[in-house]
Design an enzyme around this catalytic site. Sequence first.
Site, short mmCIF file in Angstrom:
data_model
loop_
_atom_site.label_atom_id
_atom_site.label_comp_id
_atom_site.label_asym_id
_atom_site.label_seq_id
_atom_site.Cartn_x
_atom_site.Cartn_y
_atom_site.Cartn_z
N ALA A 1 0.83 -1.19 0.00
CA ALA A 1 0.00 0.00 0.00
C ALA A 1 0.87 1.25 0.00
CB ALA A 1 -0.92 0.00 1.21
N GLU A 2 0.38 2.28 -0.64
CA GLU A 2 1.12 3.53 -0.70
C GLU A 2 1.15 4.19 0.68
OE1 GLU A 2 1.31 7.40 -3.72
OE2 GLU A 2 -0.44 6.09 -3.69
N GLY A 3 2.25 4.85 0.97
CA GLY A 3 2.39 5.51 2.27
C GLY A 3 3.64 5.05 2.98
N ARG B 1 6.00 3.12 5.35
CA ARG B 1 6.01 1.73 5.80
C ARG B 1 5.79 1.67 7.32
NH1 ARG B 1 9.94 -2.02 7.60
NH2 ARG B 1 9.73 -4.13 6.72
N GLY B 2 4.86 0.85 7.76
CA GLY B 2 4.54 0.74 9.18
C GLY B 2 5.54 -0.11 9.93
N LEU B 3 5.75 0.22 11.20
CA LEU B 3 6.67 -0.55 12.04
C LEU B 3 6.00 -1.78 12.63
CD1 LEU B 3 8.42 2.38 13.96
CD2 LEU B 3 9.20 1.20 11.89
N ASP C 1 -13.37 1.50 10.88
CA ASP C 1 -13.71 0.12 11.19
C ASP C 1 -12.65 -0.81 10.61
OD1 ASP C 1 -15.23 -1.87 12.29
OD2 ASP C 1 -16.67 -1.98 10.66
#
Length: 568
Positions: free
Chosen positions: A313-315, A317-319, A369
Site C-alpha cells: 500500500a502507498e504511504g 512503511r509501518g513498524l 472500522d
Amino acid sequence: MDDAAAYASLIDEAFADYHARFADITRRAKTRFEQRDWNGARDDAVERIALYDACVDECRLRLQAVMGQRAFDRTLWHAIRARYAALIDTQIDRELYKTFYNTLTRRFFRTQGVDAQVEFVALDIAPTEAITHPVARHNYLVSQTRPMDTFARLLGDYVFAVPYAHQARCAAAIAVRLHDDLTGWGEPVRAVELLDTVFYRERRAYLVGRVLGETRFAPCMIALIHDEAGLRVDAVLTRRADVAQLFGISRSYFHADLPTVGDAVVFLRTLLPHKPIDELYTVLGRAKQGKTERFRTFYHHFNDHPGEQLIQAEGTRGLVMAVFTLPSYPLVFKLIRDRFAETKQVTRQDVEDRYALVFNRDRVGRLLDAQPYRSLRFPLARFAPALLEELQQTCASSLSFEGEDVIIALCYVQRRLRPLNLYLREQPAEAARAAALDYGQAIVDMARNNIFPGDMLLKNFGVSRHGRVVFYDYDEVRLITDCRFRDWPKAQSYEEQMADEPWFHVAPGDVFPERFAQFMGLPAALTEAVRAVHGQLFDPAWWRELQAALAQDRYPDTPPYPPSLRVA
C-alpha cells in the site's frame, strides 16, 4: 425426520434464537434514549457485538453433544447444508442464515479459504439487490399551505415516553430546513417517506427516509435529541454526503429494530447508491454479514481482474503492520509483523487487543472500522514479488502455503484512505489547512470518547472521499483514563535545558501535551493553525479535566454533523 434434517433444524433454531436476542438488545435503545441512559447504551453496544460469537459457540457445543463423532463427517454436513437451504429458502434474510451456518462449519473444520463441500460459497450468494420486498414505512403528503401541520403529524406518529419540548416549533423547523435545502429543485416538496423503524446511536434517534418532489428525491434524516428540556429535533439532513457520514465506516453501529434487514439495505441504497452493501450491513450491526458481503464483492472484482497484482500500500512503511492492497479496489489488508522496532513497546497480543478495543467502542466518525479476517486464501501468483518478499521476511508466522495458494492466518481489512501526510503535500494551501484543522478536531473527538491515539504522526491518519480525517492505526491506542497527562518540567540548569533526552523520569503511560507539536509532523504554519483553533490539545489541564469527567462516566456529547446542519 432424517438426521441431516434434524441437525439443519437445530441450526435454524439457533439462528432464530440469535436473531431474537439481537432484537432484545436492540429494542433497549429506545428506553436508553428516553431515560438518557448513555452509559447503558454503550454497554448494550458491546453486548450486542459479542452476541454473534456467543450464539455460534452455543450452537456448536449443542451440535457436538448430539452428533458425537459425526460432527466432523463432511458427507453428513453436505446433506445438512441441502436441508438447511430448503428450510430458509423463503426467508428475506436467508443470506444472514447462510453466514451463520458458514461461521459454524468454519469453527468445526477450522476452514482455511473456502470449503465448498460443506459451506455456502460466498461468491454464489444471491445479491441483496434481488430483494423486492418493500420495507415498512410511513408516507406523508406535504401540505403546500401549512407544511408544518404535516410535520407535526409526522413527529406524532413516532411515540416516545417523553414529550417534545415544543412539537410545533420542531415541525416548523423541519419545514423551513427542507424548503431551504431544496429550493434549487425548482419544484415544491410533495411528500416525505420514513422507515417505520427508528435508528438509535450514541445520544440520538433518527427518522430515516427521503423527501420527494415532483420529479426527484433526496435523503431525509431527522435527528432527535433528548436533553433536560425534553425531546426536540436537532438536525435535518438532506445532502447525500452528510447522510453518508452518518452511515460511515468510521462510526459505531446503529441500533434499529428491523424485522428484516435485507429490504432495509435495499431502501438505504436508494439514498446512498455509492455506499457498498457490506458497509450498510455492518453499520446496521450485522458485522458478520458485512464481512461476507465484503469478501464476496472483493473476490468478484479480484477474479474479474486476473492480471492485476496485490502490491504494498502507498504511504510510509509501518513498524507494526505490513499493508497491501489491490490498486483498483479500495481496501487494504494489514498483517501484524513478527517483530517490531525497538521504539514500539508492544506485543502482538497488545496489537490484537487494541484493535478489539476500537471495534467495541463508539468511534464517533474518527476511527476506521477494521474487520479481522482469518485464514484468507490468495493465489500465490497474484502477489507482486516485492510484496511477497516483505511478507515472507516480516510476517512469516502469519503465512502458510498450500499448493499454489498463500493462506493468511489473520489480517485486518479496512477501507483504503489517502494517508494524511501524502494528502497535505498534494493539496493547495486552503485544502491543506482545512485538513490539518480537521486532524486536530479528530484528536479532540477521539479524546472526548476516551480514546488517545498514542501515535499522532500524520501517516496514521487518512482522508476520506468526503474530506474527513480519520485515524486508522491502533497499535498504540489507549484509553484516556489510563494515561497520565503531565506538565513538562521546567529545566533547573543549562545542562538540563540543552539535554537531548528528558532529564527527568518518564514512566509508561506518561503523556506531555505541551510537546505534541513536535510529534505531529505538521509544517510550522499548519501547526500554528491547529494551535490557534485547538489550543486545548496542548494544555495538560484540559486533558486532566476531561480525564476526570470520563472517569465518572460523564462523556461529552459529540454531534455527528457540523453546527451548520443543526436547526434553530
